[in-house]
Design a protein around this motif. Structure first.
Motif, PDB file in Angstrom:
ATOM      1  N   PRO A 209      -4.053 -55.525  14.235  1.00  0.00           N
ATOM      2  CA  PRO A 209      -4.997 -55.299  15.281  1.00  0.00           C
ATOM      3  C   PRO A 209      -6.519 -55.070  14.506  1.00  0.00           C
ATOM      4  O   PRO A 209      -7.421 -55.659  15.057  1.00  0.00           O
ATOM      5  CB  PRO A 209      -4.689 -54.026  15.932  1.00  0.00           C
ATOM      6  CG  PRO A 209      -3.530 -53.472  15.340  1.00  0.00           C
ATOM      7  CD  PRO A 209      -2.924 -54.352  14.555  1.00  0.00           C
TER       8      PRO A 209
ATOM      9  N   GLY B 268      -8.087 -58.328  13.724  1.00  0.00           N
ATOM     10  CA  GLY B 268      -8.389 -59.171  14.739  1.00  0.00           C
ATOM     11  C   GLY B 268      -7.442 -60.274  14.729  1.00  0.00           C
ATOM     12  O   GLY B 268      -7.996 -61.355  15.395  1.00  0.00           O
TER      13      GLY B 268
ATOM     14  N   ILE C 148      -4.327 -60.578  16.374  1.00  0.00           N
ATOM     15  CA  ILE C 148      -3.443 -60.769  17.547  1.00  0.00           C
ATOM     16  C   ILE C 148      -4.079 -61.786  18.580  1.00  0.00           C
ATOM     17  O   ILE C 148      -5.415 -61.873  18.763  1.00  0.00           O
ATOM     18  CB  ILE C 148      -3.671 -59.319  18.366  1.00  0.00           C
ATOM     19  CG1 ILE C 148      -2.844 -58.396  17.403  1.00  0.00           C
ATOM     20  CG2 ILE C 148      -2.899 -59.690  19.577  1.00  0.00           C
ATOM     21  CD1 ILE C 148      -2.784 -57.095  18.169  1.00  0.00           C
ATOM     22  N   HIS C 149      -3.379 -62.911  19.018  1.00  0.00           N
ATOM     23  CA  HIS C 149      -3.616 -63.831  19.692  1.00  0.00           C
ATOM     24  C   HIS C 149      -4.212 -65.053  18.984  1.00  0.00           C
ATOM     25  O   HIS C 149      -5.056 -65.917  19.693  1.00  0.00           O
ATOM     26  CB  HIS C 149      -4.384 -63.486  21.120  1.00  0.00           C
ATOM     27  CG  HIS C 149      -3.726 -62.178  21.682  1.00  0.00           C
ATOM     28  ND1 HIS C 149      -2.390 -62.330  22.318  1.00  0.00           N
ATOM     29  CD2 HIS C 149      -4.163 -61.250  22.228  1.00  0.00           C
ATOM     30  CE1 HIS C 149      -2.123 -61.252  22.924  1.00  0.00           C
ATOM     31  NE2 HIS C 149      -3.145 -60.503  23.063  1.00  0.00           N
TER      32      HIS C 149
ATOM     33  N   THR D 190     -13.625 -55.983  18.524  1.00  0.00           N
ATOM     34  CA  THR D 190     -12.921 -55.527  19.663  1.00  0.00           C
ATOM     35  C   THR D 190     -12.654 -54.179  19.861  1.00  0.00           C
ATOM     36  O   THR D 190     -12.476 -53.568  18.700  1.00  0.00           O
ATOM     37  CB  THR D 190     -12.073 -56.361  20.156  1.00  0.00           C
ATOM     38  OG1 THR D 190     -10.788 -56.355  19.161  1.00  0.00           O
ATOM     39  CG2 THR D 190     -12.548 -57.940  20.059  1.00  0.00           C
ATOM     40  N   SER D 191     -12.251 -53.574  20.903  1.00  0.00           N
ATOM     41  CA  SER D 191     -11.674 -52.298  20.887  1.00  0.00           C
ATOM     42  C   SER D 191     -10.098 -52.450  20.349  1.00  0.00           C
ATOM     43  O   SER D 191      -9.982 -51.233  19.905  1.00  0.00           O
ATOM     44  CB  SER D 191     -11.486 -52.037  22.558  1.00  0.00           C
ATOM     45  OG  SER D 191     -10.867 -52.956  23.471  1.00  0.00           O
ATOM     46  N   LEU D 192      -9.482 -53.534  20.346  1.00  0.00           N
ATOM     47  CA  LEU D 192      -8.329 -53.404  19.675  1.00  0.00           C
ATOM     48  C   LEU D 192      -8.505 -53.372  18.213  1.00  0.00           C
ATOM     49  O   LEU D 192      -8.052 -52.620  17.499  1.00  0.00           O
ATOM     50  CB  LEU D 192      -7.610 -54.956  20.152  1.00  0.00           C
ATOM     51  CG  LEU D 192      -6.050 -54.883  19.609  1.00  0.00           C
ATOM     52  CD1 LEU D 192      -5.224 -53.847  20.525  1.00  0.00           C
ATOM     53  CD2 LEU D 192      -5.588 -56.475  20.018  1.00  0.00           C
ATOM     54  N   GLN D 193      -9.633 -53.794  17.673  1.00  0.00           N
ATOM     55  CA  GLN D 193      -9.826 -53.887  16.147  1.00  0.00           C
ATOM     56  C   GLN D 193     -10.241 -52.238  16.005  1.00  0.00           C
ATOM     57  O   GLN D 193      -9.612 -51.669  14.926  1.00  0.00           O
ATOM     58  CB  GLN D 193     -10.874 -54.816  15.799  1.00  0.00           C
ATOM     59  CG  GLN D 193     -10.641 -56.184  15.675  1.00  0.00           C
ATOM     60  CD  GLN D 193     -11.524 -57.079  15.311  1.00  0.00           C
ATOM     61  OE1 GLN D 193     -12.397 -57.508  16.171  1.00  0.00           O
ATOM     62  NE2 GLN D 193     -11.557 -57.396  14.123  1.00  0.00           N
TER      63      GLN D 193
ATOM     64  N   GLY E 208      -9.022 -49.673  17.436  1.00  0.00           N
ATOM     65  CA  GLY E 208      -7.847 -48.994  17.568  1.00  0.00           C
ATOM     66  C   GLY E 208      -7.045 -49.035  16.346  1.00  0.00           C
ATOM     67  O   GLY E 208      -6.432 -48.116  15.740  1.00  0.00           O
ATOM     68  N   GLY E 209      -6.977 -50.312  15.915  1.00  0.00           N
ATOM     69  CA  GLY E 209      -6.403 -50.521  14.551  1.00  0.00           C
ATOM     70  C   GLY E 209      -6.886 -49.884  13.457  1.00  0.00           C
ATOM     71  O   GLY E 209      -6.188 -49.355  12.554  1.00  0.00           O
TER      72      GLY E 209
END
Length: 302
Positions: free
Chosen positions: A133, A136, A138-139, A265-268, A270-271
């Motif tokens: 994550p 970046g 994921i997906h 991103t917020s996901l990054q 978080g990672g």
């Protein structure tokens, strides 16, 4: 207690800037090979200056065999890393280089003939969990990326781990600036044989502006990490150095956002938080265990 781990963190953070600088050099029309050659040329020049101004003794060749390997692995790390950037996005190249965390721990286990501690294993699992994550990925469809890019990235991770391992071996009768000159010289030799040494004399280095990137790469990709790793890795150990070196990935992501205008991103985020947690966990737990031990000893004395 925290000085040597802090030096590892600073060294790894410095190395995390390298991918962004190389990408900036590529945007300016230079090849990865040219950028890496300029990195080692300026790195060696800076190392010579540090040696002249800080060392009052003659250049020592004691333990030169160890330093040859350190220089070779330093050179190969940057060469393979640059090659992976030719085929892969910077985020994925950093993730592949990031695999030095578990490779370094595996090398430590093999050489010491013992398993890592429970704290180190937990920390490693957390680091790996935060890697995808944070980068970046994921997906993101990775199936179309060239296979050789993956191989170069993993080769860079292996060489980085071997560099840390060799750098952790003490070289007697040789100070840090002396070791820095030796390592940077043999790293430069790798660039001379396998990269683009012609940029040094054909005018590309100075007249076309490559020196700007070479100076930054030499400082952040060679001088700072090698100098600080030389001091700290023998004190901290390879396993712990590999864990603390995980700070490289968050720094690489944040610098790419600032200088390359990449989105985060917020996901990054978080990672990145997960990686910082995994990196800090051994230090926090070891400190708590040390505090408990001291209290138990004090109570026993009373």
């Amino acid at each position: 207690m925290y000085l040597y781990p802090l030096l590892i963190v600073i060294a790894a953070s410095s190395y995390g800037i390298v991918s962004t600088i190389i990408k900036l050099a590529m945007q300016s029309g230079f090849s990865v090979s040219q950028a890496v050659t300029s990195q080692f040329f300026f790195g060696f020049c800076i190392a010579i200056c540090i040696f002249i101004f800080t060392n009052r003794t003659k250049l020592s060749f004691n333990g030169v065999k160890t330093l040859i390997f350190a220089g070779v692995f330093t050179g190969l790390t940057n060469i393979f890393y640059g090659l992976s950037l030719n085929y892969l996005p910077a985020s994925l190249a950093v993730v592949l280089l990031f695999q030095f965390t578990w490779i370094g721990m595996l090398i430590s286990c093999i050489t010491k003939r013992k398993f890592p501690s429970r704290i180190e294993l937990i920390s490693l699992i957390i680091l790996v969990a935060g890697t995808i994550p944070a980068a970046g990925l994921i997906h993101v469809d990775l199936s179309q990326l060239p296979f050789q890019g993956w191989l170069w990235g993993l080769a860079a991770a292996l060489c980085y781990s071997l560099f840390l391992f060799v750098n952790g071996r003490a070289t007697t009768n040789m100070n840090t600036s002396n070791r820095l000159v030796m390592v940077s010289f043999f790293a430069l030799m790798m660039a001379v044989f396998f990269q683009s040494p012609e940029v040094i004399w054909n005018g590309t280095l100075f007249s076309e502006g490559l020196w700007i990137y070479g100076l930054a790469l030499g400082l952040f990709g060679l001088i700072i990490p090698v100098y600080l790793f030389t001091i700290a890795v023998p004190k901290v150990g390879l396993s712990m150095s590999s864990i603390l070196g995980a700070t490289e990935l968050p720094i690489a992501v944040m610098v790419s956002v600032i200088l390359l205008n990449e989105n985060i991103t917020s996901l990054q985020m978080g990672g990145i938080v997960i990686i910082i947690l995994g990196m800090s966990l051994p230090t926090i737990l070891n400190r708590n265990m040390l505090s408990i031990t001291k209290k138990s000893t004090t109570l026993g004395t009373k």
